[in-house]
Design a protein around this motif. Structure first.
Motif, PDB file in Angstrom:
ATOM      1  N   VAL A   3       0.859  -1.192   0.000  1.00  0.00           N
ATOM      2  CA  VAL A   3       0.000   0.000   0.000  1.00  0.00           C
ATOM      3  C   VAL A   3       0.892   1.239   0.000  1.00  0.00           C
ATOM      4  N   VAL A   4       0.949   1.924  -1.119  1.00  0.00           N
ATOM      5  CA  VAL A   4       1.808   3.105  -1.220  1.00  0.00           C
ATOM      6  C   VAL A   4       1.279   4.216  -0.320  1.00  0.00           C
ATOM      7  N   ASP A   5      -0.010   4.516  -0.467  1.00  0.00           N
ATOM      8  CA  ASP A   5      -0.642   5.490   0.417  1.00  0.00           C
ATOM      9  C   ASP A   5      -2.112   5.130   0.547  1.00  0.00           C
ATOM     10  N   ALA A   6      -2.768   5.710   1.540  1.00  0.00           N
ATOM     11  CA  ALA A   6      -4.151   5.344   1.846  1.00  0.00           C
ATOM     12  C   ALA A   6      -4.862   6.513   2.497  1.00  0.00           C
ATOM     13  N   THR A   7      -6.189   6.427   2.501  1.00  0.00           N
ATOM     14  CA  THR A   7      -6.974   7.280   3.386  1.00  0.00           C
ATOM     15  C   THR A   7      -6.876   6.663   4.770  1.00  0.00           C
TER      16      THR A   7
END
Length: 301
Positions: free
Chosen positions: A94-98
């Motif tokens: 997961v590179v980025d997420a909420t």
């Protein structure tokens, strides 16, 4: 969904000498849901199924909480929790997420957003610890040796149930739901682990973030139960004021556990945020987890 069904959905990931239990549900843009104290990821069971229809819902038990590693003698502070989450996200690809954080999980979310900004595309803080506002009363006492020696799992569960009924909710909650929220702590191992979690409650680690909140450059939603008897709504208003462009939402007729008192309102507000606020996209050639710990990204003991 009862708590055993939720636990049955959990997967386990080893992170160095520790392990994290988590739910990975659905597909689509990732949304990370972080619980507080004295809870675990089951906190999100009411809104996770709906979110999972459009998003990849990732709901971990923080280290020392729920059914994650509860062995003794490791740092459970929100700064270490943020480091563990960054490594966990890296291992999941997961590179980025909420990132959505409630209570102590909100403190972890703030640490993650400030220290590892490339991991956070959007941020939602719900009835979150902040500044010098942290859970008091029984949770603060639980970290003292004298209190810990007097407790049994049965007494602890009874005290916590009474405390949650009195200050946590604005609407009546079922015995089954309360039992589920506290299930991991109804054993000797769970009780001791929760005591260690309580010791790690440290206002300094949110106070040190106060001057940095104004530099957050991602969409932010601050959502708070109007009748929160643990962390009053005035703290949410201050967070929304200090974070540039943050949207402030006070949920009527809801207490500290806003997602249980007003699940429909919270879900709708969260969907509106996810669909209306474009996330900040991040890309790195080398993850922060690798920079900190190398390719295996272990969590420090």
């Amino acid at each position: 969904m009862n708590w055993r069904e939720w636990q049955g959905r959990q997967e386990v990931m080893e992170l160095g000498s520790r392990f994290v239990s988590y739910v990975d549900w659905g597909s689509g843009p990732p949304v990370v849901l972080l619980h507080g104290i004295p809870n675990w990821s089951y906190l999100w069971s009411g809104i996770a199924p709906g979110l999972a229809e459009s998003y990849r819902v990732l709901a971990p038990d923080l280290l020392g909480y729920g059914f994650s590693d509860r062995r003794d003698r490791f740092d459970r502070s929100i700064s270490r929790q943020a480091e563990a989450l960054e490594a966990w996200m890296d291992r999941l690809g997961v590179v980025d997420a909420t990132v959505v954080g409630h209570d102590v999980g909100g403190g972890v979310a703030q640490q993650l957003a400030v220290r590892f900004p490339q991991r956070v595309g959007r941020l939602c803080l719900m009835d979150s610890v902040c500044y010098d506002a942290w859970p008091k009363g029984l949770m603060a006492q639980l970290g003292t040796p004298a209190m810990a020696r007097r407790l049994t799992p049965e007494r602890l569960t009874r005290f916590l149930t009474q405390a949650l009924k009195r200050k946590g909710f604005a609407t009546p909650q079922t015995a089954e739901m309360l039992e589920g929220l506290l299930a991991p702590y109804a054993t000797e191992v769970g009780m001791v682990s929760l005591s260690r979690d309580a010791v790690a409650l440290n206002t300094n680690q949110t106070l040190e973030l106060a001057s940095k909140l104004g530099h957050l450059a991602v969409p932010v939603l601050v959502l708070w139960g109007e009748k929160d008897g643990i962390l009053p709504a005035k703290y949410g208003e201050r967070l929304a004021w200090d974070i540039p462009g943050a949207r402030w939402m006070k949920v009527p007729n809801a207490g500290h556990f806003v997602m249980w008192d007003a699940p429909h309102a919270v879900a709708m507000e969260l969907f509106r945020f996810l669909e209306g606020a474009a996330p900040v996209s991040h890309s790195t050639t080398r993850s922060v987890a690798e920079e900190l710990w190398g390719s295996e990204a272990p969590v420090p003991a």
